[in-house]
Design an enzyme around this catalytic site. Structure first.
Site, short mmCIF file in Angstrom:
data_model
loop_
_atom_site.label_atom_id
_atom_site.label_comp_id
_atom_site.label_asym_id
_atom_site.label_seq_id
_atom_site.Cartn_x
_atom_site.Cartn_y
_atom_site.Cartn_z
N HIS A 1 0.79 -1.34 0.02
CA HIS A 1 0.11 0.04 -0.01
C HIS A 1 0.83 1.29 0.12
O HIS A 1 0.42 2.32 -0.55
CB HIS A 1 -0.99 -0.15 1.06
CG HIS A 1 -2.01 -0.92 1.38
ND1 HIS A 1 -2.10 -2.23 1.66
CD2 HIS A 1 -3.22 -0.74 0.95
CE1 HIS A 1 -2.70 -2.76 1.53
NE2 HIS A 1 -3.81 -2.31 1.12
N ASP B 1 -4.70 -6.38 -7.28
CA ASP B 1 -5.16 -5.65 -5.79
C ASP B 1 -5.51 -4.08 -6.44
O ASP B 1 -5.61 -3.80 -7.63
CB ASP B 1 -4.10 -5.92 -5.10
CG ASP B 1 -4.30 -5.64 -3.42
OD1 ASP B 1 -5.27 -5.04 -3.32
OD2 ASP B 1 -3.48 -6.05 -2.86
#
Length: 529
Positions: free
Chosen positions: A186, A260
């Site tokens: 992330h 993702d």
């Protein structure tokens, strides 16, 4: 069907709010976007969730979609869950691993799947098949079933089967493996530099076994694997050698591959979200996930459509991806089972007593007493003066839901021992707080300390050391990472709950006071312990 509508069917997008926003309706109507991801921001009561999913599906039906929307969510359970009020709190992966019984993974998968399906959510972004063999991993950790590829393979396969038997699409993540990283994708691009022999032995093993058992979808990792992709800095999500060469050709996976979120820094801060979507489709991915920003969702659709029109993406590549997504929808979804024009009524399976009992039984089997130097059980109500100390919770992973970060260890103990004193400190605790609580602690017969991933240099470690110096017995409850004891070797007793959910902490409290016999065993080895 025109190119933009086909591209829309390859998108998974998110939005804000507990009702369908005008922006999401526009994407469904005008661009024929076929996939939706829900986050905590979308989740209300079970009735509100079902009303939302019904509204989304009705919008798609009215817009002429041939098949219902894919509606997905991260309901891994444990520290990563989106459902809350009214739904069953099921144990997460590492607690399941600690039970050492694979049938528990099936039971939780089945129960989770039934509740999701009842709420109109037809696709779960689970199970996690990453093998957590790196104690410093900041993003997987307790989301994994453990450090053994054999255990992760078996438990992952059973969880997958449970959800599938409930009629819910599953996703194996994060291919080819995110377990041995010390960077959160992330925030940045992790690298796993192992050779192919090692990857096949550990990282790939759970994926291979679940593919052979009938996997529905697989999520790619924003991780760079130099043993597979020789172009520096290209993450698996954008690598044709990983997605087509390894996953499609070598491992013979013919299902759907999803990215993702393409707004994660590993993509957004390098190639960029929209161009990343183009490269993902070229690599062999079928679904491109853009979870948050509306303009990036539209930009990504436009970029992929323009790449097809210009020939940068072969139209056959687009059609192959569209075909795989369509086949997935045809296998799991039908308009006939959706009640789009009836009053909203949540099925009784959501939060039912049977599921609550199943979850409690598994928590009993998973909560782990790692160490007990004759201190446990404690005695309640005047027989022992107990002090409970912990820092306020803070999430350590971007994927955790901040709505569930409250620390309920004190509440759990006070339900048993109303006279126990509970003190919540800052996170991390300050030097003044540590000095003050250490002085106060001398008045007690036992101290219970809750830790939240006590890494080296963290003042949580200083807190426990200072409390230990009082000579009052210290019981540590590791409410997230089981590895905390590596830095706290002198404590009198040590328990792992692997998650800070209320049922896990309640079971730990009951074990501390001898009201429950917990039988969990560590599914990971602890360095220097």
């Amino acid at each position: 069907m025109n190119i933009r509508h086909k591209v829309g069917q390859l998108m998974v997008v998110g939005f804000k709010g507990k009702t369908a926003s005008e922006e999401i309706k526009e994407l469904i109507r005008e661009f024929h976007v076929g996939g939706i991801i829900l986050f905590g921001r979308n989740i209300g009561t079970p009735t509100e969730i079902l009303a939302l999913t019904t509204e989304l599906q009705r919008t798609a039906k009215e817009a002429g979609h041939e098949h219902p929307l894919l509606i997905c969510i991260d309901q891994e359970n444990g520290v990563v869950r989106r459902l809350g009020e009214g739904a069953t709190i099921f144990p997460g992966a590492m607690l399941l691993g600690a039970t050492d019984k694979a049938e528990n993974a099936y039971k939780v998968g089945l129960g989770t799947g039934k509740e999701l399906k009842a709420l109109g959510i037809n696709w779960n972004l689970a199970p996690v098949l990453d093998v957590n063999n790196n104690a410093d991993n900041p993003v997987i950790g307790v989301r994994s079933f453990g450090e053994s590829p054999e255990k992760v393979s078996l438990f992952g396969k059973m969880a997958m089967k449970g959800m599938q038997d409930a009629g819910v699409i599953t996703t194996l993540k994060h291919f080819p493996g995110h377990g041995d990283t010390n960077v959160d994708s992330h925030l940045d691009l992790p690298i796993i530099a192992h050779d192919m022999e090692r990857l096949e032995k550990i990282e790939l093993k759970p994926f291979v076994e679940s593919i052979q058992a009938g996997a529905d979808t697989i999520m790619s990792a924003h991780v760079y694997f130099p043993a597979i992709e020789d172009q520096p800095g290209v993450p698996a999500t954008l690598s044709k050698k990983v997605i087509t060469g390894l996953l499609r050709n070598k491992l013979q996976f013919n299902g759907v591959v999803t990215t993702d979120c393409m707004e994660m820094n590993a993509i957004a801060n390098t190639i960029g979200t929209a161009q990343g979507g183009v490269e993902a489709i070229k690599a062999g991915v079928d679904l491109v996930m853009v979870s948050h920003l509306h303009h990036l969702q539209k930009d990504t659709i436009e970029a992929i459509a323009c790449a097809v029109e210009s020939g940068e993406i072969n139209e056959s590549t687009l059609n192959d991806a569209f075909g795989r997504v369509t086949r997935l929808k045809e296998k799991y979804l039908t308009w006939d089972e959706l009640q789009l024009n009836k009053a909203i009524s949540v099925p009784s399976v959501v939060g039912c007593e049977e599921h609550e009992q199943t979850a409690a039984d598994i928590y009993r089997q998973g909560v782990t007493i790692v160490k007990n130097n004759g201190v446990l059980p404690l005695a309640a109500e005047n027989k022992q003066r107990v002090l409970v100390v912990y820092s306020e919770n803070s999430y350590t992973m971007q994927v955790e839901d901040k709505r569930y970060s409250s620390m309920l260890l004190g509440k759990s103990i006070n339900e048993i021992d109303a006279l126990a004193d509970v003190v919540e400190l800052s996170n991390p605790p300050t030097e003044d707080e540590i000095i003050a609580i250490s002085e106060r602690a001398k008045e007690y017969d036992a101290i219970v300390v809750g830790t939240l991933t006590a890494l080296p240099g963290n003042s949580q470690i200083t807190l426990v050391e200072k409390l230990h110096d009082t000579a009052v017995p210290v019981v540590v409850v590791a409410t997230r990472s089981p590895y905390d004891i590596a830095y706290l070797p002198d404590v009198a007793a040590y328990l792992c709950t692997y998650e800070f959910s209320y049922p896990a902490l309640k079971m730990a409290a009951e074990a501390i006071y001898g009201l429950e016999k917990v039988t969990g065993r560590l599914p990971v080895s602890i360095p220097s312990f």
